[in-house]
Scaffold this active site. Structure first.
Site: not given
Length: 226
Positions: A140, A36, A9, A178, A69, A67, A38, A34
């Site tokens: 998650m 993330d 990540s 994750d 979010m 991903h 946000m 990965h």
């Protein structure tokens, strides 16, 4: 045995040294990265956007597992795919028309994923209705928003139930996990049926990132049976 995949990540990496740290995990056997994303609204943190993906894409062949979010993810899907995202995962909790969203991701040439937060029960009927356009389900095992959290043990039952459902219905869907993944928790999630493990601080938080990557990959390729 189904191939097991490690997805380091980026959120846990040293952002002043991203290119070099990505090169280390790639050279030591990682195949996925990965990412993330946000927005500070859907989750209480802000990470990075499509410009970071675009700048890194030319430096690595790692599979960009993205991903989202964020609120209103539909507005940004094309932008992220154009920037190099090869998989787009959205949260079932904040997508109004999930079938349409996944269909759109597919139409742009990317793989699809859906994520379930720790308190969200798995809707098996829903999965049946979208199984033909779904490549991956992300469980998650921490509440999204921050790295370095402790693994939520109740996630194991979720993984186990999902594995049984996928196998009994002969579905071609991968299970990703994750949150709080390290050399110990990775064994448990693999035993319960996970295919893809996201690991952040247990890789990028170590002094020897290369060795940490190799250690985690060694765990992945041990044949743990439920």
């Amino acid at each position: 045995m189904t191939e097991k995949i490690l997805a380091p990540s980026l959120l846990a990496a040293d952002f002043s040294n991203l290119k070099e740290q990505i090169e280390i995990v790639e050279k030591n056997g990682a195949k996925w990265l990965h990412l993330d994303v946000m927005d500070g609204h859907y989750v209480p943190n802000i990470s990075f956007g499509s410009l970071v993906l675009k700048s890194l894409r030319k430096h690595t062949k790692l599979f960009f597992d993205t991903h989202l979010m964020i609120n209103n993810p539909d507005l940004y899907i094309e932008e992220f795919i154009l920037s190099g995202a090869e998989n787009i995962t959205v949260h079932v909790e904040n997508v109004t028309h999930l079938h349409r969203t996944l269909s759109y991701i597919k139409s742009k040439g990317a793989k699809t994923g859906i994520a379930f937060n720790p308190s969200t029960p798995i809707n098996f009927d829903m999965i049946n209705y979208i199984s033909d356009i779904l490549d991956m389900i992300l469980i998650m095992s921490v509440n999204p928003g921050f790295g370095g959290q402790k693994f939520i043990k109740s996630s194991l039952q979720k993984i186990y139930s999902l594995r049984k459902f996928i196998d009994s219905n002969n579905l071609d869907i991968k299970i990703q996990v994750d949150g709080g993944i390290d050399e110990n928790t990775s064994i448990e999630v693999l035993k319960n049926g996970a295919d893809i493990l996201v690991a952040g601080s247990s890789i990028f938080g170590k002094n020897d990132i290369g060795q940490a990557t190799r250690n985690m990959i060694n765990n992945l390729y041990k044949n743990y049976m439920i």
